[in-house]
Design a protein around this motif. Structure first.
Motif, PDB file in Angstrom:
ATOM      1  N   GLY A 116     119.640  59.098  29.575  1.00  0.00           N
ATOM      2  CA  GLY A 116     119.724  57.687  29.195  1.00  0.00           C
ATOM      3  C   GLY A 116     118.867  56.764  30.024  1.00  0.00           C
ATOM      4  O   GLY A 116     119.022  55.536  29.939  1.00  0.00           O
ATOM      5  N   ALA A 117     117.947  57.312  30.812  1.00  0.00           N
ATOM      6  CA  ALA A 117     117.177  56.473  31.727  1.00  0.00           C
ATOM      7  C   ALA A 117     116.366  55.376  31.030  1.00  0.00           C
ATOM      8  O   ALA A 117     116.352  54.232  31.506  1.00  0.00           O
ATOM      9  N   PRO A 118     115.676  55.636  29.895  1.00  0.00           N
ATOM     10  CA  PRO A 118     114.927  54.541  29.260  1.00  0.00           C
ATOM     11  C   PRO A 118     115.829  53.398  28.807  1.00  0.00           C
ATOM     12  O   PRO A 118     115.501  52.224  29.014  1.00  0.00           O
ATOM     13  N   VAL A 119     116.971  53.724  28.202  1.00  0.00           N
ATOM     14  CA  VAL A 119     117.892  52.680  27.752  1.00  0.00           C
ATOM     15  C   VAL A 119     118.441  51.902  28.937  1.00  0.00           C
ATOM     16  O   VAL A 119     118.535  50.670  28.916  1.00  0.00           O
ATOM     17  N   ASN A 120     118.812  52.632  29.999  1.00  0.00           N
ATOM     18  CA  ASN A 120     119.323  51.959  31.188  1.00  0.00           C
ATOM     19  C   ASN A 120     118.318  50.945  31.723  1.00  0.00           C
ATOM     20  O   ASN A 120     118.648  49.782  31.958  1.00  0.00           O
ATOM     21  N   THR A 121     117.103  51.387  31.931  1.00  0.00           N
ATOM     22  CA  THR A 121     116.142  50.547  32.637  1.00  0.00           C
ATOM     23  C   THR A 121     115.608  49.402  31.776  1.00  0.00           C
ATOM     24  O   THR A 121     115.247  48.360  32.313  1.00  0.00           O
ATOM     25  N   LEU A 122     115.547  49.585  30.478  1.00  0.00           N
ATOM     26  CA  LEU A 122     115.030  48.533  29.615  1.00  0.00           C
ATOM     27  C   LEU A 122     116.093  47.513  29.218  1.00  0.00           C
ATOM     28  O   LEU A 122     115.772  46.414  28.783  1.00  0.00           O
ATOM     29  N   ASN A 123     117.370  47.884  29.363  1.00  0.00           N
ATOM     30  CA  ASN A 123     118.420  47.045  28.806  1.00  0.00           C
ATOM     31  C   ASN A 123     119.435  46.516  29.809  1.00  0.00           C
ATOM     32  O   ASN A 123     120.305  45.730  29.441  1.00  0.00           O
ATOM     33  N   ASN A 124     119.381  46.960  31.051  1.00  0.00           N
ATOM     34  CA  ASN A 124     120.264  46.390  32.061  1.00  0.00           C
ATOM     35  C   ASN A 124     119.664  46.593  33.449  1.00  0.00           C
ATOM     36  O   ASN A 124     118.793  47.447  33.625  1.00  0.00           O
ATOM     37  N   PRO A 125     120.088  45.787  34.423  1.00  0.00           N
ATOM     38  CA  PRO A 125     119.554  45.956  35.785  1.00  0.00           C
ATOM     39  C   PRO A 125     119.793  47.372  36.305  1.00  0.00           C
ATOM     40  O   PRO A 125     120.840  47.974  36.059  1.00  0.00           O
ATOM     41  N   THR A 126     118.803  47.877  37.030  1.00  0.00           N
ATOM     42  CA  THR A 126     118.846  49.255  37.522  1.00  0.00           C
ATOM     43  C   THR A 126     118.413  49.316  38.979  1.00  0.00           C
ATOM     44  O   THR A 126     117.432  48.692  39.373  1.00  0.00           O
ATOM     45  N   SER A 127     119.158  50.066  39.759  1.00  0.00           N
ATOM     46  CA  SER A 127     118.765  50.382  41.129  1.00  0.00           C
ATOM     47  C   SER A 127     118.777  51.897  41.287  1.00  0.00           C
ATOM     48  O   SER A 127     119.212  52.623  40.385  1.00  0.00           O
ATOM     49  N   TYR A 128     118.308  52.373  42.439  1.00  0.00           N
ATOM     50  CA  TYR A 128     118.205  53.817  42.653  1.00  0.00           C
ATOM     51  C   TYR A 128     118.737  54.200  44.031  1.00  0.00           C
ATOM     52  O   TYR A 128     118.647  53.436  44.992  1.00  0.00           O
ATOM     53  N   TRP A 129     119.264  55.416  44.087  1.00  0.00           N
ATOM     54  CA  TRP A 129     119.758  56.003  45.334  1.00  0.00           C
ATOM     55  C   TRP A 129     119.035  57.318  45.569  1.00  0.00           C
ATOM     56  O   TRP A 129     119.033  58.206  44.713  1.00  0.00           O
ATOM     57  N   VAL A 130     118.382  57.438  46.732  1.00  0.00           N
ATOM     58  CA  VAL A 130     117.639  58.641  47.108  1.00  0.00           C
ATOM     59  C   VAL A 130     118.174  59.115  48.454  1.00  0.00           C
ATOM     60  O   VAL A 130     117.864  58.525  49.494  1.00  0.00           O
ATOM     61  N   PRO A 131     118.984  60.164  48.491  1.00  0.00           N
ATOM     62  CA  PRO A 131     119.597  60.587  49.756  1.00  0.00           C
ATOM     63  C   PRO A 131     118.643  61.227  50.753  1.00  0.00           C
ATOM     64  O   PRO A 131     118.955  61.271  51.946  1.00  0.00           O
ATOM     65  N   ARG A 132     117.487  61.709  50.278  1.00  0.00           N
ATOM     66  CA  ARG A 132     116.517  62.337  51.186  1.00  0.00           C
ATOM     67  C   ARG A 132     115.114  61.806  50.864  1.00  0.00           C
ATOM     68  O   ARG A 132     114.466  62.255  49.931  1.00  0.00           O
ATOM     69  N   HIS A 133     114.692  60.861  51.658  1.00  0.00           N
ATOM     70  CA  HIS A 133     113.411  60.182  51.459  1.00  0.00           C
ATOM     71  C   HIS A 133     112.269  61.110  51.856  1.00  0.00           C
ATOM     72  O   HIS A 133     112.214  61.587  52.994  1.00  0.00           O
ATOM     73  N   SER A 134     111.338  61.371  50.923  1.00  0.00           N
ATOM     74  CA  SER A 134     110.190  62.225  51.236  1.00  0.00           C
ATOM     75  C   SER A 134     109.061  61.926  50.264  1.00  0.00           C
ATOM     76  O   SER A 134     109.244  61.243  49.247  1.00  0.00           O
ATOM     77  N   ARG A 135     107.872  62.462  50.573  1.00  0.00           N
ATOM     78  CA  ARG A 135     106.721  62.303  49.686  1.00  0.00           C
ATOM     79  C   ARG A 135     106.897  63.059  48.373  1.00  0.00           C
ATOM     80  O   ARG A 135     106.182  62.785  47.405  1.00  0.00           O
ATOM     81  N   ARG A 136     107.813  63.988  48.315  1.00  0.00           N
ATOM     82  CA  ARG A 136     108.091  64.686  47.060  1.00  0.00           C
ATOM     83  C   ARG A 136     108.839  63.782  46.092  1.00  0.00           C
ATOM     84  O   ARG A 136     108.765  63.984  44.880  1.00  0.00           O
TER      85      ARG A 136
END
Length: 238
Positions: A116-136
């Motif tokens: 559902g990512a396209p619907v989420n991001t185009l139709n309501n505010p979206t934030s992200y959680w990344v538990p391990r920050h890396s160049r990957r």
């Protein structure tokens, strides 16, 4: 009292919903879930929480209302939900990938799928959680666009990228071109460390603040009420 990195991440996720009003919070992951409940118990009492099925619940899980799927979709498509999703890849404009690594025709690794990512991001505010920050994860260009970034969202009425929270810091898109900016560092992390772990040029102020500490009351809620089993440490172990 020592505050753990996971607890700074909880605070950063909770702040995602500050001032959001009466919207449905949809946290995905242990740390965002603790953060949403903390926000509801402190500075965002009007926040709506769901059990993930058909009910609105309080911060303690008690049922407060009925939310069947058709009404959930009304919230999703009308800008009345703020979701915090994960990201297998995310680029400087907030395009997110959770589908595959490598070309779509022959990926090196199959992931969750676009879902559902396209619907989420185009139709309501979206934030992200990344538990391990890396160049990957923080890449120059995502292999497949699932969540829509600021450079692809022209004309989308409810598109708004809020925050990206990682185990190193907090990021927003408060720049002239809508690209990612380092908004705060978790205590003990340097700007150089973040830039080394990021696969694209990252905007940052000359002086980057630290993510705020939880208050004693917030720390008690996190440790004794919301997450006494310390599930947050499963996602952030340093």
């Amino acid at each position: 009292m020592t505050v753990t990195r996971a607890e700074h991440c909880v605070i950063a996720c909770a702040e995602t919903w500050r001032g959001a009003g009466e919207v449905l919070a949809s946290p995905m992951g242990l740390v965002p879930s603790v953060g949403a409940r903390l926000a509801r118990l402190t500075f965002a009492p009007e926040l709506l929480l769901t059990d993930g099925e058909a009910m609105l619940v309080g911060a303690d899980g008690s049922v407060e209302g009925w939310l069947p799927y058709r009404l959930h979709l009304d919230l999703v498509t009308g800008g009345r939900r703020h979701v915090m999703m994960g990201a297998s890849q995310i680029d400087r404009f907030g395009n997110q990938n959770i589908a595959c690594v490598g070309p779509w025709e022959k990926p090196r690794r199959q992931l969750l799928g676009v879902r559902g990512a396209p619907v989420n991001t185009l139709n309501n505010p979206t934030s992200y959680w990344v538990p391990r920050h890396s160049r990957r994860v923080f890449v120059e260009r995502v292999d497949l666009v699932c969540g829509v970034g600021n450079d692809r969202a022209a004309g989308a009425r409810h598109h708004r990228l809020g925050r990206v929270v990682s185990d190193l810091g907090v990021f927003d898109f408060d720049t002239p071109d809508g690209s990612m900016r380092l908004a705060s560092l978790h205590p003990g992390v340097s700007v150089e460390e973040v830039r080394e772990a990021t696969g694209f040029p990252l905007a940052a102020a000359d002086e980057v603040p630290y993510t705020r500490d939880p208050s004693p009351a917030e720390l008690r809620l996190i440790r004794e009420v919301i997450d006494p089993r310390d599930t947050r440490a499963r996602e952030v172990d340093h």
